[in-house]
Design a protein around this motif. Structure first.
Motif, PDB file in Angstrom:
ATOM      1  N   CYS A   4      15.614  12.231  36.060  1.00 42.68           N
ATOM      2  CA  CYS A   4      16.555  11.703  37.044  1.00 42.68           C
ATOM      3  C   CYS A   4      16.863  10.236  36.713  1.00 42.68           C
ATOM      4  CB  CYS A   4      15.914  11.835  38.426  1.00 42.68           C
ATOM      5  SG  CYS A   4      16.955  11.265  39.743  1.00 42.68           S
ATOM      6  N   ALA A   5      18.100   9.965  36.310  1.00 39.52           N
ATOM      7  CA  ALA A   5      18.500   8.593  35.962  1.00 39.52           C
ATOM      8  C   ALA A   5      19.086   7.914  37.197  1.00 39.52           C
ATOM      9  CB  ALA A   5      19.536   8.626  34.838  1.00 39.52           C
ATOM     10  N   LEU A   6      18.512   6.782  37.570  1.00 43.20           N
ATOM     11  CA  LEU A   6      18.982   6.043  38.753  1.00 43.20           C
ATOM     12  C   LEU A   6      19.459   4.654  38.344  1.00 43.20           C
ATOM     13  CD1 LEU A   6      16.099   6.670  41.355  1.00 43.20           C
ATOM     14  CD2 LEU A   6      18.269   7.877  41.172  1.00 43.20           C
ATOM     15  N   PRO A   7      20.782   4.446  38.228  1.00 45.29           N
ATOM     16  CA  PRO A   7      21.273   3.089  37.958  1.00 45.29           C
ATOM     17  C   PRO A   7      21.116   2.252  39.227  1.00 45.29           C
ATOM     18  CG  PRO A   7      23.122   4.588  38.345  1.00 45.29           C
ATOM     19  CD  PRO A   7      21.873   5.415  38.427  1.00 45.29           C
ATOM     20  N   ALA A   8      20.521   1.069  39.107  1.00 45.50           N
ATOM     21  CA  ALA A   8      20.246   0.292  40.325  1.00 45.50           C
ATOM     22  C   ALA A   8      20.600  -1.178  40.130  1.00 45.50           C
ATOM     23  CB  ALA A   8      18.776   0.417  40.705  1.00 45.50           C
ATOM     24  N   TYR A   9      21.468  -1.676  40.967  1.00 42.28           N
ATOM     25  CA  TYR A   9      21.831  -3.096  40.922  1.00 42.28           C
ATOM     26  C   TYR A   9      21.674  -3.671  42.326  1.00 42.28           C
ATOM     27  CZ  TYR A   9      24.567  -7.331  40.374  1.00 42.28           C
ATOM     28  OH  TYR A   9      24.974  -8.634  40.360  1.00 42.28           O
ATOM     29  N   ASP A  41      17.192  -0.853  36.052  1.00 40.97           N
ATOM     30  CA  ASP A  41      17.488  -2.044  36.849  1.00 40.97           C
ATOM     31  C   ASP A  41      18.503  -2.867  36.063  1.00 40.97           C
ATOM     32  OD1 ASP A  41      17.460  -4.152  38.652  1.00 40.97           O
ATOM     33  OD2 ASP A  41      15.973  -5.195  37.450  1.00 40.97           O
ATOM     34  N   ASP A  42      19.721  -2.920  36.601  1.00 41.52           N
ATOM     35  CA  ASP A  42      20.839  -3.500  35.849  1.00 41.52           C
ATOM     36  C   ASP A  42      20.944  -5.011  36.077  1.00 41.52           C
ATOM     37  OD1 ASP A  42      23.098  -3.549  34.259  1.00 41.52           O
ATOM     38  OD2 ASP A  42      24.451  -3.129  35.931  1.00 41.52           O
ATOM     39  N   GLY A  43      19.891  -5.748  35.672  1.00 44.67           N
ATOM     40  CA  GLY A  43      19.920  -7.212  35.805  1.00 44.67           C
ATOM     41  C   GLY A  43      20.003  -7.669  37.247  1.00 44.67           C
ATOM     42  N   SER A  44      19.333  -6.966  38.147  1.00 44.35           N
ATOM     43  CA  SER A  44      19.387  -7.343  39.570  1.00 44.35           C
ATOM     44  C   SER A  44      18.868  -8.755  39.780  1.00 44.35           C
ATOM     45  CB  SER A  44      18.529  -6.390  40.405  1.00 44.35           C
ATOM     46  OG  SER A  44      19.034  -5.083  40.353  1.00 44.35           O
ATOM     47  N   SER A  45      19.493  -9.468  40.741  1.00 46.24           N
ATOM     48  CA  SER A  45      18.998 -10.806  41.061  1.00 46.24           C
ATOM     49  C   SER A  45      18.046 -10.749  42.254  1.00 46.24           C
ATOM     50  CB  SER A  45      20.177 -11.735  41.364  1.00 46.24           C
ATOM     51  OG  SER A  45      21.006 -11.145  42.344  1.00 46.24           O
ATOM     52  N   ASP A  46      17.843  -9.565  42.818  1.00 48.57           N
ATOM     53  CA  ASP A  46      16.887  -9.427  43.925  1.00 48.57           C
ATOM     54  C   ASP A  46      15.595  -8.772  43.399  1.00 48.57           C
ATOM     55  OD1 ASP A  46      17.395  -6.747  43.618  1.00 48.57           O
ATOM     56  OD2 ASP A  46      18.276  -6.442  45.602  1.00 48.57           O
ATOM     57  N   SER A  47      14.776  -8.250  44.290  1.00 49.24           N
ATOM     58  CA  SER A  47      13.466  -7.754  43.845  1.00 49.24           C
ATOM     59  C   SER A  47      13.451  -6.236  43.598  1.00 49.24           C
ATOM     60  CB  SER A  47      12.405  -8.125  44.892  1.00 49.24           C
ATOM     61  OG  SER A  47      12.736  -7.508  46.120  1.00 49.24           O
ATOM     62  N   ALA A  79      28.606   1.334  34.018  1.00 50.07           N
ATOM     63  CA  ALA A  79      28.777   2.164  32.823  1.00 50.07           C
ATOM     64  C   ALA A  79      27.597   2.008  31.866  1.00 50.07           C
ATOM     65  CB  ALA A  79      30.079   1.796  32.118  1.00 50.07           C
ATOM     66  N   GLU A  80      27.172   0.754  31.651  1.00 52.13           N
ATOM     67  CA  GLU A  80      26.048   0.517  30.740  1.00 52.13           C
ATOM     68  C   GLU A  80      24.743   1.022  31.343  1.00 52.13           C
ATOM     69  OE1 GLU A  80      25.908  -0.524  27.576  1.00 52.13           O
ATOM     70  OE2 GLU A  80      28.087  -0.397  27.619  1.00 52.13           O
ATOM     71  N   ALA A  81      24.640   0.918  32.669  1.00 52.21           N
ATOM     72  CA  ALA A  81      23.424   1.424  33.320  1.00 52.21           C
ATOM     73  C   ALA A  81      23.339   2.944  33.179  1.00 52.21           C
ATOM     74  CB  ALA A  81      23.400   1.006  34.793  1.00 52.21           C
ATOM     75  N   ILE A  82      24.489   3.612  33.315  1.00 57.42           N
ATOM     76  CA  ILE A  82      24.523   5.076  33.139  1.00 57.42           C
ATOM     77  C   ILE A  82      24.207   5.436  31.691  1.00 57.42           C
ATOM     78  CG2 ILE A  82      26.175   7.007  32.990  1.00 57.42           C
ATOM     79  CD1 ILE A  82      25.259   6.730  35.797  1.00 57.42           C
ATOM     80  N   ARG A  83      24.767   4.674  30.748  1.00 61.25           N
ATOM     81  CA  ARG A  83      24.488   4.948  29.334  1.00 61.25           C
ATOM     82  C   ARG A  83      22.979   4.836  29.062  1.00 61.25           C
ATOM     83  NH1 ARG A  83      26.636   3.332  23.876  1.00 61.25           N
ATOM     84  NH2 ARG A  83      28.419   2.276  24.801  1.00 61.25           N
ATOM     85  N   THR A  84      22.396   3.721  29.516  1.00 60.21           N
ATOM     86  CA  THR A  84      20.959   3.519  29.289  1.00 60.21           C
ATOM     87  C   THR A  84      20.153   4.658  29.913  1.00 60.21           C
ATOM     88  OG1 THR A  84      21.256   1.123  29.292  1.00 60.21           O
ATOM     89  CG2 THR A  84      19.025   1.916  29.699  1.00 60.21           C
ATOM     90  N   GLY A  85      20.509   5.023  31.145  1.00 62.87           N
ATOM     91  CA  GLY A  85      19.730   6.050  31.853  1.00 62.87           C
ATOM     92  C   GLY A  85      19.877   7.422  31.220  1.00 62.87           C
ATOM     93  N   ASP A 103      23.117   7.904  42.819  1.00 67.43           N
ATOM     94  CA  ASP A 103      23.197   6.491  43.187  1.00 67.43           C
ATOM     95  C   ASP A 103      21.841   6.074  43.752  1.00 67.43           C
ATOM     96  OD1 ASP A 103      25.836   6.539  42.508  1.00 67.43           O
ATOM     97  OD2 ASP A 103      26.609   5.991  44.485  1.00 67.43           O
ATOM     98  N   ALA A 104      21.500   4.806  43.553  1.00 71.28           N
ATOM     99  CA  ALA A 104      20.201   4.321  44.035  1.00 71.28           C
ATOM    100  C   ALA A 104      20.325   3.635  45.385  1.00 71.28           C
ATOM    101  CB  ALA A 104      19.610   3.352  43.007  1.00 71.28           C
ATOM    102  N   ASP A 105      21.485   3.841  46.066  1.00 74.62           N
ATOM    103  CA  ASP A 105      21.697   3.123  47.324  1.00 74.62           C
ATOM    104  C   ASP A 105      21.354   3.967  48.546  1.00 74.62           C
ATOM    105  OD1 ASP A 105      23.784   4.907  47.296  1.00 74.62           O
ATOM    106  OD2 ASP A 105      25.376   3.408  47.369  1.00 74.62           O
ATOM    107  N   ASN A 106      20.683   5.106  48.282  1.00 73.50           N
ATOM    108  CA  ASN A 106      20.166   5.934  49.376  1.00 73.50           C
ATOM    109  C   ASN A 106      21.238   6.766  50.071  1.00 73.50           C
ATOM    110  OD1 ASN A 106      17.755   6.718  50.420  1.00 73.50           O
ATOM    111  ND2 ASN A 106      17.808   5.301  52.141  1.00 73.50           N
TER     112      ASN A 106
END
Ligand SMILES: Nc1nc2c(ncn2[C@@H]2O[C@H](COP(=O)(O)OP(=O)(O)OP(=O)(O)O)[C@@H](O)[C@H]2O)c(=O)[nH]1
Ligand SMILES: [Mg+2]
Length: 254
Positions: A4-9, A41-47, A79-85, A103-106
């Motif tokens: 399961c690939a979850l792109p998350a920003y 984790d697509d370079g998130s600035s949060d935790s 797009a890059e997050a999906i590619r990586t995942g 989507d990782a936004d629930n």
């Protein structure tokens, strides 16, 4: 195995709930399948990444599952997050495995996964969780976003018809690993589209494959009301990118 690939920003408010939900649902409803979740984790600035690491330790108690975290050092976009995942999933998947994206936004509920898995087992290659099948429901999304999504669905169906497919943009999908691995290996430009149009573009590329890739849909319950935090999607940019993609694909340009 289910990958399961979850792109998350910047999903610190959502990711832990989603991971917990996926693990509980998969363990209960798909007990014969092991699963592996790849969070990008697509370079998130949060935790976001810390939340995933916290949960990784907890997961030791769940049988049959594991979580991997791949981190982009800067934000590179969906797009890059999906590619990586998808690449991380496809590179280790066995032919009989299934690869999911959510989507990782629930807003996507893992309870739908068993029926998606069944459709793959029945013989389909791609299963889309669709807002436009009878029985689907969308809760909490603004009227303007609904109209835009419906307009996109209508245009793609007219211009690029795919049997059984009505929702070209939703990120909640299941792919037969054997098919996805073959297509990624044989087409170096499979992940060519940047921006949110990458999800549509994957279907348009699979539509060209021979022998045909068999796609189908299951009705989606989209719980946009469960997503914490505001929308990060740039609507204007996505509309422009969508028309640009339609024009390029009609003219058979890259
Ligand atoms: N917005 C955004 N999302 C990203 C990015 N990289 C990865 N994602 C993830 O991609 C998934 C889809 O993005 P969403 O923002 O939920 O897109 P959406 O569902 O079309 O629109 P909203 O839910 O209204 O924001 C989410 O899991 C995001 O966390 C990025 O650079 N920008
Ligand atoms: Mg979303």
């Amino acid at each position: 195995m289910i990958h399961c690939a979850l792109p998350a920003y910047n999903e610190e408010q959502n990711i832990e709930t989603l991971l917990r939900d996926i693990c509980a649902t998969f363990a209960e409803t798909l007990p014969t399948r092991r699963f592996r979740i790849v969070v990008v984790d697509d370079g998130s600035s949060d935790s976001t990444a810390d939340r995933v690491r916290d949960f990784q330790q907890e997961l030791d108690r769940v049988e049959g599952g594991r979580i991997e975290l791949v981190e982009h050092d800067v934000n590179r976009g969906l797009a890059e997050a999906i590619r990586t995942g998808l690449t991380a999933c496809a590179s280790v998947a066995q032919d009989r495995d299934i690869i999911l994206t959510m989507d990782a936004d629930n807003s996507h509920l893992p309870g739908l996964v068993p029926s998606m898995v069944r459709k793959i087992e029945e013989g389909h290659d791609v299963v889309i969780a669709s807002r436009y099948q009878s029985g689907a429901r969308v809760i909490g999304l603004s009227m303007s976003r609904r109209v835009l999504s419906r307009g996109a669905s209508y245009l793609f169906r007219v211009l690029f018809p795919i049997p059984n497919v009505r929702d070209y943009t939703c990120g909640f999908r299941a792919y037969r690993a054997l098919m996805l691995k073959k297509v990624i290996e044989s087409n170096p430009s499979f992940f060519s589209e940047q921006g949110f149009t990458c999800m549509v573009d994957i279907l348009l590329k699979l539509r060209e494959e021979r022998p045909p890739v068999l796609m189908t849909e299951v009705p989606l319950l989209l719980r946009y009301d469960k997503k914490l935090g505001s929308s990060k999607m740039n609507v204007g940019q996505t509309v422009t990118d969508t028309f640009s993609l339609m024009a390029r694909r009609l003219l058979r340009r890259p």
